[in-house]
Structures are given as C-alpha cells and as structure tokens.
Design a protein around this motif. Sequence first.
Motif, PDB file in Angstrom:
ATOM      1  N   LEU A   1       0.002  -6.108   8.016  1.00  0.00           N
ATOM      2  CA  LEU A   1      -1.400  -6.380   7.705  1.00  0.00           C
ATOM      3  C   LEU A   1      -2.323  -5.642   8.671  1.00  0.00           C
ATOM      4  O   LEU A   1      -3.391  -5.153   8.278  1.00  0.00           O
ATOM      5  N   TYR A   2      -1.919  -5.535   9.929  1.00  0.00           N
ATOM      6  CA  TYR A   2      -2.722  -4.830  10.927  1.00  0.00           C
ATOM      7  C   TYR A   2      -2.449  -3.324  10.960  1.00  0.00           C
ATOM      8  O   TYR A   2      -3.001  -2.629  11.822  1.00  0.00           O
ATOM      9  N   GLY A   3      -1.613  -2.832  10.071  1.00  0.00           N
ATOM     10  CA  GLY A   3      -1.349  -1.406  10.011  1.00  0.00           C
ATOM     11  C   GLY A   3      -0.480  -0.884  11.130  1.00  0.00           C
ATOM     12  O   GLY A   3      -0.431   0.323  11.377  1.00  0.00           O
ATOM     13  N   ARG A   4       0.257  -1.785  11.795  1.00  0.00           N
ATOM     14  CA  ARG A   4       1.128  -1.354  12.895  1.00  0.00           C
ATOM     15  C   ARG A   4       2.463  -0.820  12.394  1.00  0.00           C
ATOM     16  O   ARG A   4       3.120  -0.049  13.078  1.00  0.00           O
ATOM     17  N   ILE A   5       2.899  -1.273  11.232  1.00  0.00           N
ATOM     18  CA  ILE A   5       4.094  -0.744  10.584  1.00  0.00           C
ATOM     19  C   ILE A   5       3.725  -0.466   9.132  1.00  0.00           C
ATOM     20  O   ILE A   5       2.748  -1.037   8.611  1.00  0.00           O
ATOM     21  N   PRO A   6       4.460   0.406   8.432  1.00  0.00           N
ATOM     22  CA  PRO A   6       4.125   0.694   7.033  1.00  0.00           C
ATOM     23  C   PRO A   6       4.165  -0.564   6.181  1.00  0.00           C
ATOM     24  O   PRO A   6       5.054  -1.409   6.347  1.00  0.00           O
ATOM     25  N   PHE A   7       3.203  -0.689   5.266  1.00  0.00           N
ATOM     26  CA  PHE A   7       3.151  -1.892   4.451  1.00  0.00           C
ATOM     27  C   PHE A   7       4.377  -2.013   3.562  1.00  0.00           C
ATOM     28  O   PHE A   7       4.812  -3.126   3.239  1.00  0.00           O
ATOM     29  N   ASP A   8       4.953  -0.873   3.174  1.00  0.00           N
ATOM     30  CA  ASP A   8       6.139  -0.957   2.318  1.00  0.00           C
ATOM     31  C   ASP A   8       7.395  -1.337   3.095  1.00  0.00           C
ATOM     32  O   ASP A   8       8.487  -1.378   2.531  1.00  0.00           O
ATOM     33  N   THR A   9       7.251  -1.659   4.403  1.00  0.00           N
ATOM     34  CA  THR A   9       8.335  -2.322   5.121  1.00  0.00           C
ATOM     35  C   THR A   9       8.606  -3.686   4.491  1.00  0.00           C
ATOM     36  O   THR A   9       9.741  -4.179   4.497  1.00  0.00           O
ATOM     37  N   LEU A  10       7.554  -4.287   3.945  1.00  0.00           N
ATOM     38  CA  LEU A  10       7.675  -5.579   3.278  1.00  0.00           C
ATOM     39  C   LEU A  10       8.280  -5.406   1.892  1.00  0.00           C
ATOM     40  O   LEU A  10       8.297  -4.304   1.335  1.00  0.00           O
ATOM     41  N   LYS A  11       8.764  -6.497   1.330  1.00  0.00           N
ATOM     42  CA  LYS A  11       9.236  -6.486  -0.053  1.00  0.00           C
ATOM     43  C   LYS A  11       8.021  -6.657  -0.960  1.00  0.00           C
ATOM     44  O   LYS A  11       7.376  -7.712  -0.968  1.00  0.00           O
ATOM     45  N   LEU A  12       7.698  -5.615  -1.714  1.00  0.00           N
ATOM     46  CA  LEU A  12       6.521  -5.615  -2.570  1.00  0.00           C
ATOM     47  C   LEU A  12       6.946  -5.695  -4.026  1.00  0.00           C
ATOM     48  O   LEU A  12       7.838  -4.969  -4.460  1.00  0.00           O
ATOM     49  N   GLU A  13       6.299  -6.566  -4.771  1.00  0.00           N
ATOM     50  CA  GLU A  13       6.595  -6.725  -6.187  1.00  0.00           C
ATOM     51  C   GLU A  13       5.298  -6.796  -6.980  1.00  0.00           C
ATOM     52  O   GLU A  13       4.240  -7.147  -6.448  1.00  0.00           O
ATOM     53  N   GLY A  14       5.380  -6.476  -8.262  1.00  0.00           N
ATOM     54  CA  GLY A  14       4.216  -6.535  -9.127  1.00  0.00           C
ATOM     55  C   GLY A  14       3.379  -5.270  -9.026  1.00  0.00           C
ATOM     56  O   GLY A  14       3.903  -4.173  -8.824  1.00  0.00           O
ATOM     57  N   GLN A  15       2.077  -5.409  -9.160  1.00  0.00           N
ATOM     58  CA  GLN A  15       1.164  -4.270  -9.196  1.00  0.00           C
ATOM     59  C   GLN A  15       0.868  -3.793  -7.768  1.00  0.00           C
ATOM     60  O   GLN A  15      -0.108  -4.210  -7.140  1.00  0.00           O
ATOM     61  N   ARG A  16       1.700  -2.894  -7.275  1.00  0.00           N
ATOM     62  CA  ARG A  16       1.571  -2.454  -5.883  1.00  0.00           C
ATOM     63  C   ARG A  16       0.243  -1.753  -5.616  1.00  0.00           C
ATOM     64  O   ARG A  16      -0.225  -1.698  -4.470  1.00  0.00           O
ATOM     65  N   ILE A  17      -0.397  -1.230  -6.678  1.00  0.00           N
ATOM     66  CA  ILE A  17      -1.689  -0.572  -6.492  1.00  0.00           C
ATOM     67  C   ILE A  17      -2.726  -1.534  -5.923  1.00  0.00           C
ATOM     68  O   ILE A  17      -3.681  -1.127  -5.255  1.00  0.00           O
ATOM     69  N   LEU A  18      -2.531  -2.844  -6.144  1.00  0.00           N
ATOM     70  CA  LEU A  18      -3.473  -3.825  -5.606  1.00  0.00           C
ATOM     71  C   LEU A  18      -3.541  -3.774  -4.080  1.00  0.00           C
ATOM     72  O   LEU A  18      -4.605  -3.963  -3.492  1.00  0.00           O
ATOM     73  N   PHE A  19      -2.412  -3.513  -3.442  1.00  0.00           N
ATOM     74  CA  PHE A  19      -2.418  -3.443  -1.982  1.00  0.00           C
ATOM     75  C   PHE A  19      -3.178  -2.208  -1.510  1.00  0.00           C
ATOM     76  O   PHE A  19      -3.901  -2.256  -0.505  1.00  0.00           O
ATOM     77  N   ASP A  20      -3.038  -1.080  -2.230  1.00  0.00           N
ATOM     78  CA  ASP A  20      -3.828   0.108  -1.900  1.00  0.00           C
ATOM     79  C   ASP A  20      -5.312  -0.188  -2.049  1.00  0.00           C
ATOM     80  O   ASP A  20      -6.128   0.190  -1.192  1.00  0.00           O
ATOM     81  N   GLN A  21      -5.676  -0.871  -3.136  1.00  0.00           N
ATOM     82  CA  GLN A  21      -7.078  -1.202  -3.366  1.00  0.00           C
ATOM     83  C   GLN A  21      -7.611  -2.142  -2.296  1.00  0.00           C
ATOM     84  O   GLN A  21      -8.751  -1.993  -1.837  1.00  0.00           O
ATOM     85  N   LEU A  22      -6.785  -3.094  -1.869  1.00  0.00           N
ATOM     86  CA  LEU A  22      -7.214  -4.029  -0.831  1.00  0.00           C
ATOM     87  C   LEU A  22      -7.474  -3.314   0.489  1.00  0.00           C
ATOM     88  O   LEU A  22      -8.461  -3.599   1.180  1.00  0.00           O
ATOM     89  N   PHE A  23      -6.602  -2.382   0.855  1.00  0.00           N
ATOM     90  CA  PHE A  23      -6.781  -1.691   2.126  1.00  0.00           C
ATOM     91  C   PHE A  23      -7.935  -0.699   2.081  1.00  0.00           C
ATOM     92  O   PHE A  23      -8.534  -0.374   3.110  1.00  0.00           O
ATOM     93  N   GLU A  24      -8.275  -0.209   0.872  1.00  0.00           N
ATOM     94  CA  GLU A  24      -9.412   0.698   0.736  1.00  0.00           C
ATOM     95  C   GLU A  24     -10.736  -0.058   0.675  1.00  0.00           C
ATOM     96  O   GLU A  24     -11.790   0.490   0.954  1.00  0.00           O
ATOM     97  N   TRP A  25     -10.661  -1.339   0.301  1.00  0.00           N
ATOM     98  CA  TRP A  25     -11.864  -2.152   0.126  1.00  0.00           C
ATOM     99  C   TRP A  25     -12.384  -2.587   1.485  1.00  0.00           C
ATOM    100  O   TRP A  25     -11.668  -3.188   2.274  1.00  0.00           O
ATOM    101  N   ASP A  26     -13.636  -2.301   1.746  1.00  0.00           N
ATOM    102  CA  ASP A  26     -14.217  -2.651   3.050  1.00  0.00           C
ATOM    103  C   ASP A  26     -15.632  -3.182   2.841  1.00  0.00           C
ATOM    104  O   ASP A  26     -16.613  -2.562   3.278  1.00  0.00           O
TER     105      ASP A  26
END
Length: 256
Positions: free
Chosen positions: A228-253
């Motif tokens: 969450l803090y960007g210290r390790i790659p987010f895809d280190t986690l197990k990601l399921e479903g619409q992964r584009i949502l995580f890209d959108q969340l990190f771009e949203w400010d």
Amino acid sequence: MLNNLHFSELLRLIDERSTAFRAAIAAAPDLDVQVPTCPEWTLYDLVQHLGVGRRAWAATVAAGATATGKAEPLGDPVAPTEREALDAWLAESTRLLLDALTDAGEDGPCWGWWGKSQTPLTVYGAARRQLHEIAVHTYDAQLAAGAPQPVPVEIALDGAEEFLCTIGTTTEAWPHEAAVVDYHATEGRSWRSLLSEQGSRLGAVPADAPEPADATAAGPANELLLALYGRIPFDTLKLEGQRILFDQLFEWDPER
C-alpha cells in the motif's frame, strides 16, 4: 475506525518503532547511502525528515484547535551529523512528540491534512498517523542499512487499516464506474472499500455479502502494508478480479 488500538498502545508503539529506527541508523555503516525505497534521499536525509517531522507534529498537536496547518518544529530543526549527537536529537524528537500527544489527550482537536477522510481530526487520529509513518520509515532505514525486518504484525494490521482510512477514503467523487474492492490480511483481518460518486468509504467485509468484490488484494499484513505504501510491488500480493481498479486507485489523487 474499525479496530482502534488503545491510545496508550499507540504511544507505546510510537516509542518502540522510534527506538527501532534509531537502532537501524546506529547500525548503518554510512549515512550517505541511498535509501532504496526513497531513492531521492540518503539515510541522513531520511533521519532529517523523520526527526524534524516529529518536531513539527509535536508543535501541531500542542497548538490544538488554533492550528491552521502544520506548525513550525520545536527545538533544533537540523539533524546533527555526528552519530552520538544525531541519536540524541532523534530521541528528543520522539520525546517531544510523545509529550505533546500525552498532554493533549486523545480526544483533543488536532489539525490534519486528511479532513475529507474517515480518520478524525483529533489527537488520536494524529497519533495513529504518526505511528505508521514512523513504522514505514523504520523499514526504509533498515533496508538502507542492509537488515530489513518485517513490520510487526500488530502494527502492520493497524497500519493497513489506517492507510485505507486516512489515505484511501474521501468525500470526493470516484471518477470511474462504482466498484467494491476488498483487502484481506492472512492474519484474519479484512476491509471493504466502496467507490462511488459519493467518494470512497471503508468498512468491514460483510459476512453475508450478496455479491463478491470487483477486485481483491490479499497477503500477509506486512506485505499488504508495504505494498500500500509502495515499498514493494503491489503484485507481490494475490490479486483477483478487475486488477485495473488498483491502477486507478493509485492514480487517483483527490484533494483531501
């Protein structure tokens, strides 16, 4: 807040993580080494940031309802370069913060940049934010010194929730199609983020949720926090479903 630590626990853990930070600095062979997770900083720069930041937050907490922004730091705002003096300066920075938090009391008002989030503008909210900034920067310092350690589970679980509450919620409209995103720590805690025109709100994952989330991220609490803090790659986690949502969340400010 979904699972509040007691205020006294926050203070204890601030002291504990600050001590761990100082130990990492003391063990580092060179303060000019770059910090891999903050590549624009040397280890000395990280020390300066953490120490002067705690002094500024000590002054902000002490100002209470009169503060209109982060206050000027208490005491000497420049970190010494000599090791013994540097350690003493860091210890004083922690003491100033803890004294201010203790004197103000958890329910006192406190300025914060997170006014549109679910985290309250109180001394408790500020203490919780301080704990996790110190915890993540302790990991940064340990990594730079060549001996990274996992964030303790108790802190990582609370830190993931605090991040999702403070940085991940807002009353600003979500600019994409409404969505539900779940986060799961393997230690048994889960959170659900609801994204809509009303903004982003965090809650528990309902036991009887009629529909699955549109996207999920799962992993050990330490990895979830660091991702969450960007210290390790987010895809280190197990990601399921619409992964584009995580890209959108990190771009949203959105302005908070």
